[in-house]
Scaffold this motif. Structure first.
Motif, PDB file in Angstrom:
ATOM      1  N   TRP A  64      44.412  42.346  39.995  1.00 30.23           N
ATOM      2  CA  TRP A  64      43.829  41.579  41.100  1.00 30.23           C
ATOM      3  C   TRP A  64      42.478  40.980  40.731  1.00 30.23           C
ATOM      4  N   GLN A  65      41.846  41.504  39.676  1.00 29.25           N
ATOM      5  CA  GLN A  65      40.542  41.003  39.249  1.00 29.25           C
ATOM      6  C   GLN A  65      40.652  39.854  38.249  1.00 29.25           C
ATOM      7  N   ILE A  66      41.856  39.518  37.813  1.00 31.14           N
ATOM      8  CA  ILE A  66      42.048  38.384  36.911  1.00 31.14           C
ATOM      9  C   ILE A  66      41.696  37.112  37.677  1.00 31.14           C
ATOM     10  N   PRO A  67      40.922  36.212  37.068  1.00 31.17           N
ATOM     11  CA  PRO A  67      40.539  34.989  37.785  1.00 31.17           C
ATOM     12  C   PRO A  67      41.747  34.230  38.338  1.00 31.17           C
ATOM     13  N   PHE A  68      41.570  33.708  39.537  1.00 34.60           N
ATOM     14  CA  PHE A  68      42.545  32.842  40.218  1.00 34.60           C
ATOM     15  C   PHE A  68      43.832  33.547  40.624  1.00 34.60           C
ATOM     16  N   VAL A 148      42.380  28.385  32.070  1.00 37.84           N
ATOM     17  CA  VAL A 148      43.477  29.103  31.409  1.00 37.84           C
ATOM     18  C   VAL A 148      42.948  30.156  30.436  1.00 37.84           C
ATOM     19  N   PRO A 149      41.979  29.816  29.559  1.00 38.79           N
ATOM     20  CA  PRO A 149      41.448  30.860  28.673  1.00 38.79           C
ATOM     21  C   PRO A 149      40.775  32.012  29.422  1.00 38.79           C
ATOM     22  N   ALA A 150      40.174  31.747  30.576  1.00 36.50           N
ATOM     23  CA  ALA A 150      39.553  32.827  31.357  1.00 36.50           C
ATOM     24  C   ALA A 150      40.610  33.809  31.850  1.00 36.50           C
ATOM     25  N   LEU A 176      53.709  31.741  31.867  1.00 36.64           N
ATOM     26  CA  LEU A 176      53.296  30.358  31.682  1.00 36.64           C
ATOM     27  C   LEU A 176      51.831  30.224  31.283  1.00 36.64           C
ATOM     28  N   VAL A 177      50.966  31.047  31.854  1.00 36.16           N
ATOM     29  CA  VAL A 177      49.540  30.974  31.517  1.00 36.16           C
ATOM     30  C   VAL A 177      49.329  31.305  30.045  1.00 36.16           C
TER      31      VAL A 177
END
Length: 193
Positions: A64-68, A148-150, A176-177
């Protein structure tokens, strides 16, 4: 000076490509999101153990802490519906703390998960040797060279943390990311040589 990387897989298709047009229409109709999968392969090759399920719960919380991130699905938070008398009860599939789960509850959990078509083959392999935490990411697509890299970096950090704390357990990243990120990384690698 104008060289830049674009992490969007759509660049590989012409604007009038029928498959791309259909995909774009689908996204406009329903939603536009990307996927990231953290596939957990426990050292003992057994998903349905208290230790592995506790790890799945930890990874679910960390994801849940992964960006976006807009949604995280796993064995532990799968919304299971059960009939109790005249009522339907909906709750997380693993409602009790994973390390304290009783053996009979563990067997019931395994039976439910492997019989559930939305879990078997998606969140857990049918032989119960690996499990996945699926993350839905809603990229703003304003600065994909950094967005995407974040996401990929955050997922890789979770994988490193798990593998350091649980020797022999592997976390594989896909979706996909990660594919979009791989295009940019491969291009950067090629440019170095």
């Amino acid at each position: 000076p104008r060289l830049e990387f674009n992490n969007n897989h759509r660049l590989f298709f012409s604007p009038d490509n029928p498959e791309l047009l259909a995909f774009n229409k689908l996204e406009r109709t329903f939603s536009k999101n990307d996927t990231l999968n953290l596939v957990i392969a426990p050292a003992n090759e057994q998903v349905f153990t208290p230790e592995t399920l506790a790890l799945v719960a930890e990874v679910t919380t960390a994801a849940w802490q992964i960006p976006f991130t807009s949604r995280v699905d796993s064995l532990t938070n799968f919304q299971h519906t059960e009939g109790v008398g005249d009522d339907l009860v909906v709750r997380d599939l693993l409602a009790e703390p994973a390390l304290d789960i009783a053996p009979e509850s563990l067997q019931k959990l395994r039976a439910i998960a492997l019989a559930e078509p939305l879990i078997n083959g998606s969140l857990v392999r049918d032989d119960a040797r690996v499990t996945a935490v699926n993350v839905i990411v809603q990229l703003p697509r304003q600065d994909e060279a950094h967005e995407v890299p974040a996401v990929a970096a955050a997922a890789r950090q979770i994988a490193r943390d798990v593998e350091e704390r649980h020797p022999g357990t592997r976390v594989y990243l896909t979706g996909l990311v990660m594919m979009d990120n791989a295009f940019a990384e491969a291009s950067r690698g090629d440019m170095r040589s």
